[in-house]
Design a protein around this motif. Structure first.
Motif, mmCIF file in Angstrom:
data_model
loop_
_atom_site.group_PDB
_atom_site.id
_atom_site.type_symbol
_atom_site.label_atom_id
_atom_site.label_comp_id
_atom_site.label_asym_id
_atom_site.label_seq_id
_atom_site.Cartn_x
_atom_site.Cartn_y
_atom_site.Cartn_z
ATOM 1 N N ARG A 110 -2.827 -59.628 4.701
ATOM 2 C CA ARG A 110 -2.594 -59.191 3.331
ATOM 3 C C ARG A 110 -3.408 -57.920 3.121
ATOM 4 O O ARG A 110 -4.563 -57.837 3.524
ATOM 5 N N TRP A 111 -2.793 -56.913 2.516
ATOM 6 C CA TRP A 111 -3.517 -55.688 2.200
ATOM 7 C C TRP A 111 -2.987 -55.105 0.908
ATOM 8 O O TRP A 111 -1.906 -55.452 0.456
ATOM 9 N N THR A 112 -3.765 -54.242 0.307
ATOM 10 C CA THR A 112 -3.426 -53.615 -0.966
ATOM 11 C C THR A 112 -3.373 -52.102 -0.768
ATOM 12 O O THR A 112 -4.259 -51.521 -0.137
ATOM 13 N N ASP A 113 -2.321 -51.474 -1.310
ATOM 14 C CA ASP A 113 -2.212 -50.015 -1.197
ATOM 15 C C ASP A 113 -3.043 -49.348 -2.293
ATOM 16 O O ASP A 113 -3.702 -50.017 -3.097
ATOM 17 N N ASP A 114 -3.005 -48.020 -2.325
ATOM 18 C CA ASP A 114 -3.809 -47.276 -3.300
ATOM 19 C C ASP A 114 -3.403 -47.557 -4.745
ATOM 20 O O ASP A 114 -4.199 -47.394 -5.659
ATOM 21 N N GLY A 115 -2.156 -47.985 -4.950
ATOM 22 C CA GLY A 115 -1.676 -48.291 -6.290
ATOM 23 C C GLY A 115 -1.945 -49.723 -6.722
ATOM 24 O O GLY A 115 -1.577 -50.135 -7.811
ATOM 25 N N TYR A 167 0.678 -56.354 -0.091
ATOM 26 C CA TYR A 167 1.684 -56.491 0.964
ATOM 27 C C TYR A 167 1.266 -57.577 1.931
ATOM 28 O O TYR A 167 0.082 -57.858 2.092
ATOM 29 N N TYR A 168 2.256 -58.154 2.609
ATOM 30 C CA TYR A 168 2.018 -59.137 3.655
ATOM 31 C C TYR A 168 2.792 -58.719 4.888
ATOM 32 O O TYR A 168 3.911 -58.201 4.776
ATOM 33 N N GLY A 169 2.225 -58.954 6.061
ATOM 34 C CA GLY A 169 2.931 -58.665 7.300
ATOM 35 C C GLY A 169 2.035 -58.926 8.492
ATOM 36 O O GLY A 169 0.864 -59.298 8.356
ATOM 37 N N ALA A 170 2.610 -58.730 9.682
ATOM 38 C CA ALA A 170 1.841 -58.879 10.911
ATOM 39 C C ALA A 170 0.813 -57.755 10.992
ATOM 40 O O ALA A 170 0.949 -56.719 10.333
ATOM 41 N N ARG A 171 -0.207 -57.950 11.775
ATOM 42 C CA ARG A 171 -1.275 -56.943 11.912
ATOM 43 C C ARG A 171 -0.683 -55.580 12.281
ATOM 44 O O ARG A 171 -1.128 -54.546 11.794
ATOM 45 N N ALA A 172 0.330 -55.575 13.127
ATOM 46 C CA ALA A 172 0.961 -54.322 13.556
ATOM 47 C C ALA A 172 1.660 -53.604 12.401
ATOM 48 O O ALA A 172 1.898 -52.399 12.486
ATOM 49 N N ASP A 173 2.000 -54.321 11.338
ATOM 50 C CA ASP A 173 2.686 -53.726 10.190
ATOM 51 C C ASP A 173 1.743 -53.036 9.209
ATOM 52 O O ASP A 173 2.194 -52.319 8.325
ATOM 53 N N VAL A 174 0.451 -53.265 9.353
ATOM 54 C CA VAL A 174 -0.521 -52.699 8.414
ATOM 55 C C VAL A 174 -0.659 -51.202 8.695
ATOM 56 O O VAL A 174 -1.018 -50.809 9.805
ATOM 57 N N PRO A 175 -0.360 -50.352 7.707
ATOM 58 C CA PRO A 175 -0.554 -48.912 7.920
ATOM 59 C C PRO A 175 -2.020 -48.615 8.251
ATOM 60 O O PRO A 175 -2.929 -49.232 7.692
ATOM 61 N N GLN A 176 -2.235 -47.682 9.148
ATOM 62 C CA GLN A 176 -3.582 -47.355 9.617
ATOM 63 C C GLN A 176 -4.548 -47.068 8.464
ATOM 64 O O GLN A 176 -5.682 -47.520 8.470
ATOM 65 N N ARG A 177 -4.072 -46.370 7.437
ATOM 66 C CA ARG A 177 -4.985 -46.012 6.346
ATOM 67 C C ARG A 177 -5.425 -47.208 5.509
ATOM 68 O O ARG A 177 -6.379 -47.124 4.747
ATOM 69 N N TYR A 178 -4.731 -48.355 5.639
ATOM 70 C CA TYR A 178 -5.108 -49.561 4.901
ATOM 71 C C TYR A 178 -5.711 -50.630 5.819
ATOM 72 O O TYR A 178 -5.985 -51.739 5.371
ATOM 73 N N ALA A 179 -5.917 -50.307 7.074
ATOM 74 C CA ALA A 179 -6.413 -51.294 8.037
ATOM 75 C C ALA A 179 -7.737 -51.918 7.603
ATOM 76 O O ALA A 179 -7.955 -53.110 7.800
ATOM 77 N N SER A 180 -8.598 -51.129 6.985
ATOM 78 C CA SER A 180 -9.900 -51.666 6.562
ATOM 79 C C SER A 180 -9.767 -52.649 5.401
ATOM 80 O O SER A 180 -10.671 -53.436 5.136
ATOM 81 N N ARG A 181 -8.634 -52.624 4.704
ATOM 82 C CA ARG A 181 -8.405 -53.526 3.567
ATOM 83 C C ARG A 181 -7.659 -54.795 3.969
ATOM 84 O O ARG A 181 -7.510 -55.701 3.158
ATOM 85 N N ALA A 182 -7.162 -54.835 5.190
ATOM 86 C CA ALA A 182 -6.348 -55.970 5.629
ATOM 87 C C ALA A 182 -7.225 -57.189 5.918
ATOM 88 O O ALA A 182 -8.251 -57.085 6.581
ATOM 89 N N VAL A 183 -6.789 -58.323 5.387
ATOM 90 C CA VAL A 183 -7.463 -59.597 5.642
ATOM 91 C C VAL A 183 -6.388 -60.615 6.014
ATOM 92 O O VAL A 183 -5.227 -60.458 5.631
ATOM 93 N N ALA A 191 -3.862 -63.476 5.775
ATOM 94 C CA ALA A 191 -3.184 -63.971 4.569
ATOM 95 C C ALA A 191 -3.769 -65.299 4.099
ATOM 96 O O ALA A 191 -3.676 -65.635 2.928
ATOM 97 N N SER A 192 -4.380 -66.036 5.014
ATOM 98 C CA SER A 192 -4.974 -67.326 4.649
ATOM 99 C C SER A 192 -6.322 -67.177 3.947
ATOM 100 O O SER A 192 -6.866 -68.164 3.449
ATOM 101 N N THR A 193 -6.856 -65.959 3.876
ATOM 102 C CA THR A 193 -8.118 -65.715 3.176
ATOM 103 C C THR A 193 -7.943 -66.052 1.701
ATOM 104 O O THR A 193 -6.937 -65.677 1.100
ATOM 105 N N PRO A 194 -8.898 -66.773 1.117
ATOM 106 C CA PRO A 194 -8.767 -67.107 -0.317
ATOM 107 C C PRO A 194 -8.562 -65.861 -1.166
ATOM 108 O O PRO A 194 -9.093 -64.790 -0.867
ATOM 109 N N LEU A 195 -7.797 -66.031 -2.208
ATOM 110 C CA LEU A 195 -7.537 -64.941 -3.141
ATOM 111 C C LEU A 195 -8.790 -64.670 -3.961
ATOM 112 O O LEU A 195 -9.648 -65.538 -4.110
ATOM 113 N N PRO A 196 -8.903 -63.465 -4.514
ATOM 114 C CA PRO A 196 -10.105 -63.118 -5.278
ATOM 115 C C PRO A 196 -10.302 -64.014 -6.502
ATOM 116 O O PRO A 196 -9.330 -64.523 -7.066
#
Length: 104
Positions: free
Chosen positions: A25-30, A34-50, A52-57
């Motif tokens: 799961r990752w969040t864009d600048d807006g 988003y949800y997807g496989a690790r390979a689907d995470v855009p490079q610029r959002y890689a540091s935000r990817a956790v 999907a099973s990580t508890p929600l905020p």
């Protein structure tokens, strides 16, 4: 009321969605999630990817948690989509079907 919300969120997180490939799961600048496989995470959002099973905020509403669970389910099934339409049979063995939430 907050305790009830917390208990519902914990039960949703505990039930989880059966995943064949670990989804992220990752969040864009807006702020869109988003949800997807690790390979689907855009490079610029890689540091935000956790995972999907990580508890929600904290502060996530029950409705938001249901939408997250639905989105994770859809991302799992997406891995098994066929080019001409339909799904591979193993999708139903590896993913949990979650109905679209009726809340906003």
């Amino acid at each position: 009321m907050k305790l009830k919300t917390l208990l519902v969120l914990l039960s949703l997180a505990a039930s989880g969605v059966a995943l064949s490939t670990e989804l992220y799961r990752w969040t864009d600048d807006g702020g869109r999630v988003y949800y997807g496989a690790r390979a689907d995470v855009p490079q610029r959002y890689a540091s935000r990817a956790v995972p999907a099973s990580t508890p929600l905020p904290p502060g996530t509403t029950v409705c938001e948690a249901r939408w997250h669970q639905y989105a994770a389910s859809a991302a799992c099934f997406d891995q098994y989509r066929l080019v001409g339409g339909g799904l591979k049979p193993e999708a139903f063995q590896r993913c949990t079907e979650v109905p679209q939430p009726d809340c906003n």
